[in-house]
Design an enzyme around this catalytic site. Structure first.
Site, PDB file in Angstrom:
ATOM      1  N   THR A   1     -89.153  39.519 -52.244  1.00  0.00           N
ATOM      2  CA  THR A   1     -87.965  38.662 -52.234  1.00  0.00           C
ATOM      3  C   THR A   1     -88.409  37.230 -51.962  1.00  0.00           C
ATOM      4  OG1 THR A   1     -87.458  38.690 -49.860  1.00  0.00           O
ATOM      5  CG2 THR A   1     -86.784  40.615 -51.142  1.00  0.00           C
ATOM      6  N   CYS A   2     -87.439  36.317 -51.834  1.00  0.00           N
ATOM      7  CA  CYS A   2     -87.810  34.926 -51.579  1.00  0.00           C
ATOM      8  C   CYS A   2     -88.424  34.740 -50.199  1.00  0.00           C
ATOM      9  CB  CYS A   2     -86.594  34.012 -51.736  1.00  0.00           C
ATOM     10  SG  CYS A   2     -85.240  34.376 -50.603  1.00  0.00           S
TER      11      CYS A   2
ATOM     12  N   GLN B   1     -82.175  44.944 -52.535  1.00  0.00           N
ATOM     13  CA  GLN B   1     -83.552  44.652 -52.946  1.00  0.00           C
ATOM     14  C   GLN B   1     -84.473  45.831 -52.647  1.00  0.00           C
ATOM     15  OE1 GLN B   1     -83.663  41.108 -50.601  1.00  0.00           O
ATOM     16  NE2 GLN B   1     -83.211  39.757 -52.323  1.00  0.00           N
TER      17      GLN B   1
ATOM     18  N   MET C   1     -78.625  35.812 -56.871  1.00  0.00           N
ATOM     19  CA  MET C   1     -78.609  34.680 -55.950  1.00  0.00           C
ATOM     20  C   MET C   1     -77.750  33.540 -56.494  1.00  0.00           C
ATOM     21  SD  MET C   1     -79.746  33.709 -52.962  1.00  0.00           S
ATOM     22  CE  MET C   1     -81.335  34.430 -52.524  1.00  0.00           C
TER      23      MET C   1
END
EC number: 1.2.1.70
Length: 432
Positions: free
Chosen positions: A49-50, A118, A190
């Site tokens: 993920t980010c 996620q 997002m």
């Protein structure tokens, strides 16, 4: 044993995380193929993920150096730097960490709910590509169960915020968004979250996306306060509006100095992508906020949720212990069943011998069978009770191995369901 190697906002900066990120499935598949060849790695999956890259595995023994070396080679990063930065968790520590991640206790924004989806996607990808088996299936299934308990029994996700909402909150600190137009680059999950928060703040949104149909579909979901255009027209929008939120999966920056013109008013760029979408110079009229720059807002969120987080960690601790009790139970139940099955087979065999030799009348066969079965049930009652008392205790493995040897149960156990897993690995049935 369960094994986890973790790179997050806690131990790495965004520059390193974007090098480690798995922005496409091909890269993720390549990495999992590489590490799954190791003789000690039985199952593996990657959460990217980010704010994190997590390698979760079931292994015969620790093999951090091989996994980190493979990651370093694939991502062109110094192996020693990764080994120094990595948080490594083994067995109960790995499960506790996985449960914390799934429950959003380890997120940059504590209580955000995106991580569950996620994790679900990471698990589904690993199963689909045969990197994940019964061991990780059990762990992930239990992680979802734990996350649900945390959500239902605490207020950790009440009025939950995400990186997207934090970015919009920061924008609201800088200016009144009412009736302003904000440009959202990217029509993925997002991007949609950002757009919804902007509309809730009173702004109108313009969605830019490479796939125009996807942008159109998003606008239809958002309603009248939105419009869309192709990413090909990015430059026009960059030099026309004040607020920009970029959340694409592009492998390289898409907003660069060559696209930016000097203007007399202030512009604010929020880069919530990893790898970063924005690579421009800041000046008195241009401000850029990346994921790590939102830490101040995040800390306020942490302070507000500290008490709820303590309650949540208590749940995670109990669920971790329960998970390992569950594993011990899975090992003990086949032993008990196998011993009873073996006793039944011997009793039936001796009964047939007695009939053949005339020791017993055929008319008495069923009554004799019932009597024999009652005898061996009574005989096995105490051993069965004692075995059940071992469930969840440290010495259970020693006793299990001894019982297997004494009763020669290795072959007998093969036909029994040792896993009781609700995920059918052959048919890829969902557990979430």
């Amino acid at each position: 044993m369960y094994y986890c190697i973790s790179f997050t906002h806690k131990n790495t900066d965004i520059a390193l995380r974007e090098k480690l990120s798995f922005s496409n499935e091909a890269k993720k598949s390549e990495f999992l193929k590489i590490i799954s060849t190791h003789e000690n790695i039985e199952e593996c999956l990657v959460i990217s993920t980010c704010n994190r890259v997590e390698i979760v595995a079931f292994v015969k023994m620790a093999c951090a150096e091989f996994i980190v070396k493979s990651l370093a080679l694939l991502c062109d990063v110094d192996k020693d730097i990764l080994l120094e930065k990595a948080d490594i968790f083994e067995d109960s520590g790995a499960i506790h960490h996985l449960f914390s991640v799934a429950s959003s206790l380890d997120s940059l924004v504590v209580g955000e709910t995106q991580i569950a989806g996620q994790l679900k996607d990471a698990f589904a990808f690993a199963v689909k590509n045969n990197f994940c088996g019964v061991h990780l299936s059990r762990a992930v299934h239990s992680a979802f169960k734990c996350a649900a308990k945390v959500r239902n029994e605490t207020q950790i996700s009440k009025n939950s915020i995400s990186v997207a909402s934090v970015a919009v909150a920061k924008a609201k600190e800088l200016a009144d968004l009412t009736q302003k137009k904000a440009v959202v680059i990217g029509a993925g999950e997002m991007g949609e979250l950002v757009a919804k928060h902007l509309i809730a703040a009173g702004a109108k949104v313009i969605i830019l996306n490479r796939d125009l149909q996807k942008a159109k579909d998003l606008c239809e979901r958002l309603g009248v306060l939105s419009e869309y255009d192709s990413l090909e027209n990015l430059k026009k929008y960059l030099n026309q509006y004040e607020f920009f939120f970029s959340a694409t999966n592009a492998p390289n920056a898409i907003i660069t100095n060559s696209l930016i013109e000097e203007l007399s008013y202030k512009r604010y760029f929020f880069d919530i992508a990893v790898p970063r979408d924005i690579d421009i110079n800041e000046n008195e009229n241009i401000s850029v906020f990346a994921v790590d720059d939102l830490e101040i807002v995040v800390q306020k969120n942490l302070a507000l949720r500290e008490q709820e987080a303590r309650m949540a960690y208590g749940i995670i601790g109990r669920e971790t212990s329960e998970f390992f009790r569950y594993l011990n139970d899975l090992a003990l139940m086949p032993i008990i069943k196998a011993i009873r099955l073996q006793a039944k087979e011997y009793a039936d065999k001796q009964l047939e011998i007695a009939l053949k030799k005339g020791y017993l009348k055929k008319s008495d066969k069923e009554e004799a069978r019932k009597l024999i079965h009652q005898v061996f049930k009574a005989f096995l009652h105490t051993p069965t009770v004692n075995l059940k008392h071992l469930q969840g205790k440290m010495q259970s493995d020693t006793v299990i191995n001894a019982m297997r040897y004494v009763f020669d149960l290795q072959n007998n156990l093969e036909g029994l369901n040792q896993y009781k897993c609700e995920f059918d690995m052959e048919n890829n049935d969902e557990i979430y």
